[in-house]
Design a protein around this motif. Structure first.
Motif, mmCIF file in Angstrom:
data_model
loop_
_atom_site.group_PDB
_atom_site.id
_atom_site.type_symbol
_atom_site.label_atom_id
_atom_site.label_comp_id
_atom_site.label_asym_id
_atom_site.label_seq_id
_atom_site.Cartn_x
_atom_site.Cartn_y
_atom_site.Cartn_z
ATOM 1 N N ALA A 67 50.488 46.080 30.083
ATOM 2 C CA ALA A 67 50.267 47.041 29.208
ATOM 3 C C ALA A 67 49.036 47.554 28.711
ATOM 4 O O ALA A 67 48.858 49.025 28.401
ATOM 5 C CB ALA A 67 50.953 46.448 27.833
ATOM 6 N N THR A 68 48.194 47.114 29.272
ATOM 7 C CA THR A 68 46.675 47.702 29.125
ATOM 8 C C THR A 68 46.062 48.101 30.293
ATOM 9 O O THR A 68 44.991 48.978 30.226
ATOM 10 C CB THR A 68 45.790 46.663 28.445
ATOM 11 O OG1 THR A 68 45.573 45.529 29.510
ATOM 12 C CG2 THR A 68 46.105 46.182 27.193
ATOM 13 N N GLU A 69 46.655 47.765 31.465
ATOM 14 C CA GLU A 69 46.146 48.070 32.687
ATOM 15 C C GLU A 69 46.825 47.780 33.912
ATOM 16 O O GLU A 69 47.574 46.791 33.868
ATOM 17 C CB GLU A 69 44.612 47.913 32.977
ATOM 18 C CG GLU A 69 44.404 46.189 33.277
ATOM 19 C CD GLU A 69 42.845 45.952 33.353
ATOM 20 O OE1 GLU A 69 42.326 46.548 33.870
ATOM 21 O OE2 GLU A 69 42.475 44.773 32.710
ATOM 22 N N THR A 70 46.773 48.573 34.968
ATOM 23 C CA THR A 70 47.523 48.325 36.059
ATOM 24 C C THR A 70 46.438 47.275 37.021
ATOM 25 O O THR A 70 45.398 47.258 37.088
ATOM 26 C CB THR A 70 47.570 49.670 37.150
ATOM 27 O OG1 THR A 70 48.262 50.529 36.311
ATOM 28 C CG2 THR A 70 48.308 49.191 38.408
ATOM 29 N N LEU A 71 47.280 46.120 37.252
ATOM 30 C CA LEU A 71 46.675 45.081 37.913
ATOM 31 C C LEU A 71 47.406 44.537 39.283
ATOM 32 O O LEU A 71 48.596 44.732 39.420
ATOM 33 C CB LEU A 71 46.537 43.799 37.208
ATOM 34 C CG LEU A 71 45.850 44.079 35.662
ATOM 35 C CD1 LEU A 71 46.257 42.827 34.640
ATOM 36 C CD2 LEU A 71 44.339 44.107 35.744
ATOM 37 N N CYS A 72 46.590 44.114 40.321
ATOM 38 C CA CYS A 72 47.235 43.616 41.509
ATOM 39 C C CYS A 72 47.313 42.030 41.167
ATOM 40 O O CYS A 72 46.965 41.430 40.251
ATOM 41 C CB CYS A 72 46.247 43.649 42.633
ATOM 42 S SG CYS A 72 44.656 42.590 42.497
ATOM 43 N N THR A 73 47.964 41.356 41.878
ATOM 44 C CA THR A 73 48.401 39.944 42.072
ATOM 45 C C THR A 73 47.188 39.302 41.850
ATOM 46 O O THR A 73 47.190 38.066 41.149
ATOM 47 C CB THR A 73 49.341 39.603 43.194
ATOM 48 O OG1 THR A 73 50.276 40.430 43.522
ATOM 49 C CG2 THR A 73 49.547 38.193 43.052
ATOM 50 N N THR A 74 46.267 39.430 42.680
ATOM 51 C CA THR A 74 44.915 38.621 42.531
ATOM 52 C C THR A 74 44.325 38.547 40.870
ATOM 53 O O THR A 74 44.028 37.708 40.734
ATOM 54 C CB THR A 74 43.726 39.212 43.534
ATOM 55 O OG1 THR A 74 44.275 39.237 44.692
ATOM 56 C CG2 THR A 74 42.448 38.399 43.277
ATOM 57 N N HIS A 75 44.363 39.871 40.295
ATOM 58 C CA HIS A 75 44.008 39.911 39.147
ATOM 59 C C HIS A 75 44.811 38.927 38.024
ATOM 60 O O HIS A 75 44.369 38.378 37.255
ATOM 61 C CB HIS A 75 43.985 41.423 38.520
ATOM 62 C CG HIS A 75 42.965 42.327 39.129
ATOM 63 N ND1 HIS A 75 43.472 43.716 39.680
ATOM 64 C CD2 HIS A 75 41.717 42.172 39.544
ATOM 65 C CE1 HIS A 75 42.368 44.148 40.387
ATOM 66 N NE2 HIS A 75 41.342 43.524 40.247
ATOM 67 N N LEU A 76 46.012 39.211 38.387
ATOM 68 C CA LEU A 76 47.023 38.285 37.470
ATOM 69 C C LEU A 76 46.888 36.968 37.652
ATOM 70 O O LEU A 76 47.087 36.317 36.629
ATOM 71 C CB LEU A 76 48.566 39.028 37.732
ATOM 72 C CG LEU A 76 48.739 40.239 37.431
ATOM 73 C CD1 LEU A 76 50.009 40.940 37.840
ATOM 74 C CD2 LEU A 76 48.975 40.323 35.758
ATOM 75 N N VAL A 77 46.577 36.418 38.974
ATOM 76 C CA VAL A 77 46.437 35.148 39.066
ATOM 77 C C VAL A 77 45.132 34.688 38.182
ATOM 78 O O VAL A 77 45.052 33.541 37.696
ATOM 79 C CB VAL A 77 46.166 34.872 40.772
ATOM 80 C CG1 VAL A 77 45.652 33.522 40.760
ATOM 81 C CG2 VAL A 77 47.505 34.829 41.473
ATOM 82 N N GLU A 78 43.999 35.586 38.302
ATOM 83 C CA GLU A 78 42.686 35.145 37.503
ATOM 84 C C GLU A 78 43.247 35.179 35.918
ATOM 85 O O GLU A 78 42.453 34.317 35.215
ATOM 86 C CB GLU A 78 41.882 36.089 37.861
ATOM 87 C CG GLU A 78 41.086 36.000 39.293
ATOM 88 C CD GLU A 78 40.209 37.283 39.649
ATOM 89 O OE1 GLU A 78 40.116 38.293 38.759
ATOM 90 O OE2 GLU A 78 39.814 37.302 40.670
ATOM 91 N N GLU A 79 43.765 36.008 35.429
ATOM 92 C CA GLU A 79 44.057 36.121 34.247
ATOM 93 C C GLU A 79 45.082 35.277 33.579
ATOM 94 O O GLU A 79 44.833 34.762 32.494
ATOM 95 C CB GLU A 79 44.661 37.322 33.809
ATOM 96 C CG GLU A 79 43.728 38.584 34.027
ATOM 97 C CD GLU A 79 42.532 38.585 32.883
ATOM 98 O OE1 GLU A 79 42.780 38.169 32.011
ATOM 99 O OE2 GLU A 79 41.470 39.142 33.325
ATOM 100 N N THR A 80 46.137 34.711 34.322
ATOM 101 C CA THR A 80 47.101 33.674 33.862
ATOM 102 C C THR A 80 46.901 32.249 34.237
ATOM 103 O O THR A 80 47.274 31.351 33.577
ATOM 104 C CB THR A 80 48.482 34.282 34.506
ATOM 105 O OG1 THR A 80 48.660 34.055 36.125
ATOM 106 C CG2 THR A 80 48.937 35.586 34.171
ATOM 107 N N GLY A 81 46.272 32.235 35.553
ATOM 108 C CA GLY A 81 45.685 30.869 35.885
ATOM 109 C C GLY A 81 47.118 30.436 36.732
ATOM 110 O O GLY A 81 47.146 29.170 37.169
ATOM 111 N N ALA A 82 48.121 31.230 36.919
ATOM 112 C CA ALA A 82 49.286 30.716 37.574
ATOM 113 C C ALA A 82 48.960 30.658 39.142
ATOM 114 O O ALA A 82 48.228 31.466 39.477
ATOM 115 C CB ALA A 82 50.668 31.662 37.305
ATOM 116 N N ARG A 83 49.733 29.846 39.806
ATOM 117 C CA ARG A 83 49.602 29.807 41.121
ATOM 118 C C ARG A 83 50.202 31.286 42.034
ATOM 119 O O ARG A 83 51.177 31.758 41.094
ATOM 120 C CB ARG A 83 50.678 28.891 41.747
ATOM 121 C CG ARG A 83 49.936 27.331 41.317
ATOM 122 C CD ARG A 83 50.591 26.230 42.135
ATOM 123 N NE ARG A 83 50.009 25.073 42.221
ATOM 124 C CZ ARG A 83 49.721 24.377 43.127
ATOM 125 N NH1 ARG A 83 50.456 24.402 44.271
ATOM 126 N NH2 ARG A 83 49.026 23.169 42.786
#
Length: 102
Positions: free
Chosen positions: A26-42
């Motif tokens: 909702a705040t920015e367009t992100l790639c999978t790598t960013h989402l892994v960093e932000e969520t800690g999910a595999r």
């Protein structure tokens, strides 16, 4: 006025990780790598959740070289919010209605 809410979309958004992904997007367009960093999910788990969100029409993808960026589709969220607003209005309108017990 009878209102229905998209229960399939609610199920998609009910998962805590998917809701976190939607909140981040909702705040920015992100790639999978960013989402892994932000969520800690595999990465594999995250990819599965992103697939569910994509198939539900909540996010759309944008290829960029070897990365895929994900963007939230605000119209889908706005539509769901509108359904809940209609439901709340129905409840306000029907506040004085009470069915008698047999």
């Amino acid at each position: 006025m009878m209102t229905s809410v998209d229960t399939d979309l609610i199920r998609v958004l009910a998962d805590p990780l998917r809701l976190r992904i939607v909140t981040l997007l909702a705040t920015e367009t992100l790639c999978t790598t960013h989402l892994v960093e932000e969520t800690g999910a595999r990465q594999t788990n995250l990819s599965n959740h992103l697939r569910v969100l994509r198939e539900a029409g909540v996010v759309e993808t944008e290829p960029c070289g070897r990365y895929t960026y994900y963007r939230l589709r605000p119209d889908v969220i706005a539509s769901l919010a509108g359904q809940f607003a209609d439901l709340a209005e129905s409840a306000r309108t029907a506040a004085g209605n009470k069915r008698a017990c047999p």
